[in-house]
Scaffold this active site. Structure first.
Site, short mmCIF file in Angstrom:
data_model
loop_
_atom_site.label_atom_id
_atom_site.label_comp_id
_atom_site.label_asym_id
_atom_site.label_seq_id
_atom_site.Cartn_x
_atom_site.Cartn_y
_atom_site.Cartn_z
N GLU A 190 41.75 28.39 13.92
CA GLU A 190 41.38 29.35 13.03
C GLU A 190 42.59 30.44 13.16
OE1 GLU A 190 37.58 31.16 12.99
OE2 GLU A 190 37.30 30.98 10.86
N GLY A 196 31.23 35.42 13.56
CA GLY A 196 32.09 35.79 14.50
C GLY A 196 32.97 34.45 14.79
N SER A 197 33.48 34.43 16.18
CA SER A 197 34.26 33.33 16.41
C SER A 197 33.22 32.53 17.24
CB SER A 197 35.39 33.91 17.38
OG SER A 197 34.67 34.58 18.79
N THR A 198 33.85 30.92 17.28
CA THR A 198 33.17 29.99 18.09
C THR A 198 33.18 30.44 19.24
OG1 THR A 198 33.90 28.42 16.43
CG2 THR A 198 33.26 27.58 18.47
N GLY A 250 30.17 32.51 19.90
CA GLY A 250 28.88 32.18 19.52
C GLY A 250 28.65 31.17 20.76
N LYS A 272 24.69 45.53 15.63
CA LYS A 272 25.87 45.96 16.27
C LYS A 272 27.18 45.29 15.43
CE LYS A 272 29.00 44.79 19.07
NZ LYS A 272 30.74 45.00 18.54
N CYS A 319 36.08 33.52 6.66
CA CYS A 319 35.78 32.48 7.62
C CYS A 319 35.83 31.21 6.90
CB CYS A 319 34.29 32.76 7.96
SG CYS A 319 33.21 33.16 6.92
N GLU A 375 27.20 31.81 12.83
CA GLU A 375 27.97 31.30 11.47
C GLU A 375 29.41 31.72 12.20
OE1 GLU A 375 30.81 31.52 9.71
OE2 GLU A 375 30.10 32.93 8.21
P1 ADP Z 1 37.17 38.21 16.00
O1 ADP Z 1 37.76 37.44 17.22
O2 ADP Z 1 37.24 37.90 14.61
O3 ADP Z 1 37.06 39.79 16.27
P2 ADP Z 1 34.42 38.13 17.78
O4 ADP Z 1 33.67 36.54 17.73
O5 ADP Z 1 35.39 38.33 18.99
O6 ADP Z 1 35.65 37.69 16.38
O7 ADP Z 1 33.66 39.06 17.34
C1 ADP Z 1 32.59 39.14 16.41
C2 ADP Z 1 31.59 40.07 16.73
O8 ADP Z 1 31.18 39.62 18.04
C3 ADP Z 1 32.21 41.45 16.82
O9 ADP Z 1 30.93 42.56 16.77
C4 ADP Z 1 32.22 41.65 18.46
O10 ADP Z 1 31.94 42.76 19.07
C5 ADP Z 1 31.22 40.86 18.91
N1 ADP Z 1 31.48 40.14 20.37
C6 ADP Z 1 32.57 39.91 20.85
N2 ADP Z 1 32.25 39.63 22.08
C7 ADP Z 1 31.16 39.36 22.44
C8 ADP Z 1 30.19 39.27 23.61
N3 ADP Z 1 30.90 38.71 24.75
N4 ADP Z 1 28.74 39.15 23.55
C9 ADP Z 1 28.29 39.62 22.16
N5 ADP Z 1 29.10 40.11 21.19
C10 ADP Z 1 30.31 39.95 21.50
#
Ligand code: ADP
Length: 497
Positions: free
Chosen positions: A400, A242-244, A247, A189, A300, A265
Site C-alpha cells: 500500500e 489504520g495499517s496492517t 493491526g 485516540k 484505504c 480495517e
Molecule cells: P499510518 O501509517 O497510515 O499513519 P498507522 O496504522 O500507523 O497508519 O496509524 C493509525 C492509527 O494507529 C493512528 O491513530 C496511530 O496513532 C495508531 N497507532 C500507531 N502505532 C500504534 C501502536 N503501536 N499501538 C496503538 N496504536 C497505534
C-alpha cells in the site's frame, strides 16, 4: 462560496482546542507534554496538542467506566439517546465551516472536499446510527412450551477507537457513532497527524446533551496513547482503522491484556478490472483517475492496481493521462479551486516518493508524474503518478502506497485478471467494468474482497458494509452489522414449568 482570502482570514480567527477531552472538559496531559501539529501545505506549526500517555488513557477509561457503571448513557431510553445523537449531528452541521477549516489546516485536504465529501458523510453516519437505535431487535427462539427463550443484544462497556488521518472525522465517526448508538462509552485516540477536528467533535457531543464521560478523547502518539488504550484491561473492545502492521500489534496487545475484541480495517491494494467489452471507456477512465487521485490517494480502498484487458489497454492509458491532467489542480488547500492538496505530512511525502523510486528501480515504466508538484513552496505535494508495464511481483503492485500512485498491468484472459486481482495479501475492495451481466456475476463470485463494485468505483451509502477480506481486516463499518458488532448477545432462558 467563500474565496481563498475569506478562508485565510477565517483561519486567523480560529480558536484551536489543544487539550484532551475527558469527563466533559478539556484537560492538559498529566505529564504536561505536547506535540506539534503541522500544516502540510506550508510546514507551519499551527498548534501544540496535549500529548496523552498511559496515565491519560487510564483517566479517560476510568471516566468511561464510571459512566458505564452508573448507566448515565445506556440507561437512557433509546429515543433519548437518539435525540442526543441527532442534536450532535445538528451541531456538527452548524460548525461545519470551523471543522472544515481545522481539517484543511491540519491535514491539507482541499477545503471543498471537506465541505462537499467528508462533512456530509459524517452527518449521514451520525444520523444513520441515531435512527438505528430503536431498530435493534432481539429474538424469541422456538423452544419447548416449558420454556421461554429470549436473545437480547446488550452494549459491551467501554470501547476504544484508534483512527487514521486520511478522513479524520469520518473514520472516527464510523466507529464512535455506532459505539454510542449501541449504548457503550468510548475513548477515541485519533491519529497524531490530524487531531484537531476530532478534538472539537468530542466537545460537540457534550454540548448536544451527551453525558460527560461517555465520549472521551485522548490525543497522542500510537506507541504511547494508542498502545496504552489497546492494553487497557477495562477496555472491552478496540475498533481500529489504520495499517496492517499496527493491526497485527493490536491483536497482540489484546492477547497480552484482557482478550478484548479487536475490530480491524487495515487498508488494501484494490484492483480495478477493465474488460474489453466495457460500456463507456471515458466513464471508466474517469473513475479510474478519481479512484486513485482523490484525497491525493490517501484512501484505504484506493484503486491502486488497474488491470486492463489488452484490447483497450493503449487507449485506456492515453485517456487516463489526458484526463488526469485536466482533473487535478494542485494548490493551496484553502483555495476552493484546489483539487489536489499536499499529503498529510512531509514524512509521508518522503515515504511516497521513495516508493515511486522503488517502482522505477524495479523496472516499471513511469508514464506520468513521479515528482513533488511544487504548487506551494514548503508543501508536501506529490504529483499524480502512473506506472505502466507493472507486474504482480513489483512492490507498487503489492504494498500500500497511500499516495497518488497507481500501476497499470495488461492482461489477456478473464481468468488471468481474476488471478492477478486475488494475488494480494489484501482484500478490501475491487471493481469490474464490463457490459456483460453474466461476466460481472462471475467476477463478483471470484473476487476476494469485502466490497466489489460493478461498473463504478467507490459508490455506496450507509447500508453498505465496508471492510475487508484477508489482511485488510476482520470487521465491517457502516450498516446495522456495525452497530450489532458493538453489542453482545445475552440468552435469557425462562422456565415455565
Ligand atoms: P499510518 O501509517 O497510515 O499513519 P498507522 O496504522 O500507523 O497508519 O496509524 C493509525 C492509527 O494507529 C493512528 O491513530 C496511530 O496513532 C495508531 N497507532 C500507531 N502505532 C500504534 C501502536 N503501536 N499501538 C496503538 N496504536 C497505534
Amino acid at each position: 462560496m467563500r474565496s481563498r482570502d475569506d478562508w485565510v482570514a477565517a483561519a486567523t480567527q480560529l480558536s484551536i482546542r489543544t487539550g484532551l477531552y475527558i469527563d466533559g472538559r478539556y484537560q492538559s496531559a498529566r505529564a504536561g507534554e505536547s506535540f506539534e501539529c503541522v500544516n502540510p501545505a506550508s510546514g507551519a506549526v499551527i498548534a501544540h496538542m496535549a500529548r496523552g500517555q498511559a496515565a491519560d488513557i487510564d483517566a479517560a477509561v476510568a471516566s468511561g467506566v464510571a459512566a458505564w457503571k452508573d448507566r448515565r448513557w445506556r440507561g437512557l431510553a433509546p429515543r433519548a439517546r437518539m435525540e442526543v445523537l441527532q442534536r450532535f449531528a445538528d451541531l456538527v452541521q452548524q460548525h461545519s465551516q470551523e471543522l472544515a477549516l481545522l481539517e484543511t489546516l491540519d491535514m491539507g485536504k482541499p477545503i471543498n472536499d471537506v465541505l462537499g465529501i467528508d462533512l456530509p458523510e459524517v452527518l449521514k453516519t451520525i444520523r444513520y446510527f441515531a435512527e438505528c437505535i430503536d431498530k435493534i431487535e432481539g429474538a424469541v427462539t422456538h423452544t419447548d412450551a416449558s420454556a421461554l427463550h429470549l436473545i437480547l443484544h446488550e452494549p459491551l462497556g467501554v470501547v476504544g477507537a484508534i483512527t487514521p488521518w486520511n478522513y479524520p472525522m469520518l473514520m472516527a465517526m464510523w466507529k464512535v457513532a455506532p459505539i454510542l448508538a449501541a449504548g457503550n462509552c468510548v475513548v477515541l485516540k485519533p491519529a497524531e497527524q490530524a487531531p484537531l477536528s476530532c478534538t472539537r467533535l468530542a466537545q460537540l457531543f457534550v454540548d448536544a446533551g451527551g453525558p460527560p464521560g461517555v465520549f472521551n478523547l485522548v490525543n497522542g502518539f500510537g506507541p504511547e496513547a494508542g498502545k496504552a488504550l489497546a492494553l487497557h484491561p477495562d477496555v472491552v473492545k478496540l475498533s481500529f482503522t489504520g495499517s496492517t502492521a499496527v493491526g497485527k500489534l493490536l491483536l497482540g496487545y489484546a492477547g497480552q491484556s484482557n482478550m478484548k475484541r479487536v475490530a480491524l480495517e487495515t487498508g488494501g491494494k484494490s484492483p480495478q478490472i477493465f474488460l474489453n467489452d466495457l460500456y463507456d471507456l471515458d466513464a471508466a477512465v474517469d473513475r479510474a483517475v478519481g479512484g486513485i487521485y482523490d484525497n491525493a490517494g490517501q484512501v484505504c480502498n484506493a484503486g491502486s492496481r488497474l488491470l486492463v484487458q489488452r484490447g483497450i489497454h493503449d487507449e485506456f492509458v492515453r485517456r487516463f493521462i489526458a484526463r488526469s491532467a485536466l482533473a487535478y489542480r494542485a494548490g493551496d488547500p484553502l483555495d476552493p479551486a484546489t483539487t489536489l492538496g499536499p499529503l498529510v505530512s512531509h514524512a509521508h511525502q518522503r515515504n511516497v516518493l521513495a516508493r515511486i523510486a522503488r517502482g522505477i528501480s524495479e523496472g516499471a515504466h513511469l508514464a506520468m508524474g513521479g515528482g513533488s508538484a511544487g504548487a506551494l513552496p514548503g508543501g508536501a505535494f506529490v504529483e499524480p503518478t502512473l506506472f505502466t508495464g507493472a507486474t504482480a511481483n513489483m512492490s507498487i503492485c503489492r504494498e500500500e502506497v497511500f499516495g497518488p500512485v497507481t500501476a497499470i498491468t495488461a492482461f489477456d484472459t478473464e481468468e488471468e485478471a481474476i488471478a492477478l486481482a486475488n494475488d494480494s495479501d489484501y482484500g478490501l475492495a475491487a471493481a469490474v467494468w464490463t457490459s456483460d451481466l453474466k461476466k460481472a456475476h462471475h467476477f463478483v463470485a471470484q473476487l476476494e474482497a469485502g466490497v466489489v463494485w460493478v461498473n463504478c468505483f467507490g459508490d455506496g451509502d450507509m447500508t453498505q458494509p465496508f471492510g475487508g477480506f484477508k489482511q485488510s481486516g476482520n470487521s465491517r463499518d457502516k450498516h446495522m452489522m456495525s452497530l450489532l458488532s458493538y453489542t453482545q448477545s445475552k440468552s435469557a432462558w425462562f422456565s415455565l414449568a
